[in-house]
Every structure is written in C-alpha cells, then in structure tokens.
Design a protein around this motif. Structure first.
Motif: not given
Length: 176
Positions: A5-22, A30-38
């Motif tokens: 579950l953490m292998l999904f949740a942490i990357p998903t949050l990390g991808f969303r943080l990348l959105a914050v920096v542009g 949805r896109t962040s979760a898709a990448h987190g699941l990947a």
C-alpha cells in the motif's frame, strides 16, 4: 503488511508534489495515482522474478507458494503475472494506453485475488514476514482494483456542482 500500500501511496503523493513545483504531467490526482500504481507494480512485478537468495524483498519462491493448489504450472503463472504487472505499469504511464492498462490490471487483480486469499488462509509468509491477514488483503485489493479503474477513466469523476450543471446546455427534446 502495509508495504504494498505504501509502494502506491508514497509515489502518488510524490507525483502530486511534483505538480506543486510545476510538473504539469501530475496536475491531477488521476494521473498521479496511475503513476503511483505503476511504481507499485514495478516492485511487485519484480518480486515474481527475484531468486530466493535475495532477501530484501519477496522472491519468486514466495510468489509460487501463494498460488492455490488448483492452479496448474504455478511457477509459470507467477512469471506470467509478473510480465503482466510490468506491462500494466508501462501502460499506466502512457496516456494513450492508460484506459486499456487500467481495465486489464483490474481484471488481473481480480484473477490474482484467490492467491491472496489462499496466502492469508494458509499463512504463507512473504520474505519471512508473517502472512498478511485477510482483513487487510481484501480492502487493499479493492483499493488497487478501484484505482486501476479510476486511472483508466472507467470510474467517472464526481458529478458537476449543481451551479455548474445548471449552466451546461441540455439536450433538445426530440419527441414528437
């Protein structure tokens, strides 16, 4: 127990943080979760090929032990599902294949569910850790199925706010 579950949740949050920096690619959940699941699938898929001598993660032998006795050729099935997890991960990160990948992965998760139930009921350890209890495995599997379908766009977004819906044009009544 919470590793997958953490292998999904942490990357998903990390991808969303990348959105914050542009990084516009991750501007929506949805896109962040898709990448987190990947990301999760790359790790879980890798376990299907890891030799038993590797002790930092579950191995091919651990995966084979999870396969219920009614499934023929368990070692081959484990290799096959590992390949499908890798292909699903690749499909999720490519926008043009995300829908097919999400649907395919949700089917794969359903088909692999008996192995998770069997592993829980038979107390099959993973990498020497105790078996994940069924009370955790079932909701976790439902989360992964739901995220795969959501990432695929199969599960619709929430309905528009009533004020927005009121401004949308209504289809003409063609009765008569």
């Amino acid at each position: 127990m919470f590793t997958t579950l953490m292998l999904f949740a942490i990357p998903t949050l990390g991808f969303r943080l990348l959105a914050v920096v542009g990084v516009r690619r991750f501007a929506d959940w949805r896109t962040s979760a898709a990448h987190g699941l990947a990301v999760m699938l790359v790790f879980t898929g890798a376990a299907h090929f890891v030799p038993d001598s590797v002790t930092v993660m579950p191995s091919h032998g651990d995966m084979v032990a999870m396969v219920p006795p009614f499934v023929p050729f368990p070692s081959l099935v484990v290799y096959g599902t590992g390949v499908l997890e890798f292909l699903g991960a690749l499909g999720l990160v490519l926008a043009r294949t995300r829908t097919a990948a999400g649907i395919g992965l949700s089917v794969l998760f359903v088909l692999m569910f008996p192995a998770n139930v069997y592993a829980a009921l038979e107390n099959v350890p993973l990498n020497g850790d105790p078996a994940t209890p069924l009370w955790f495995r079932i909701p976790e599997q439902i989360v992964f199925i739901a995220v795969a379908l959501w990432a695929a766009g199969v599960v619709n977004r929430q309905p528009a706010h009533p004020a927005v819906a009121a401004r949308e044009p209504r289809p003409a009544n063609r009765a008569g």
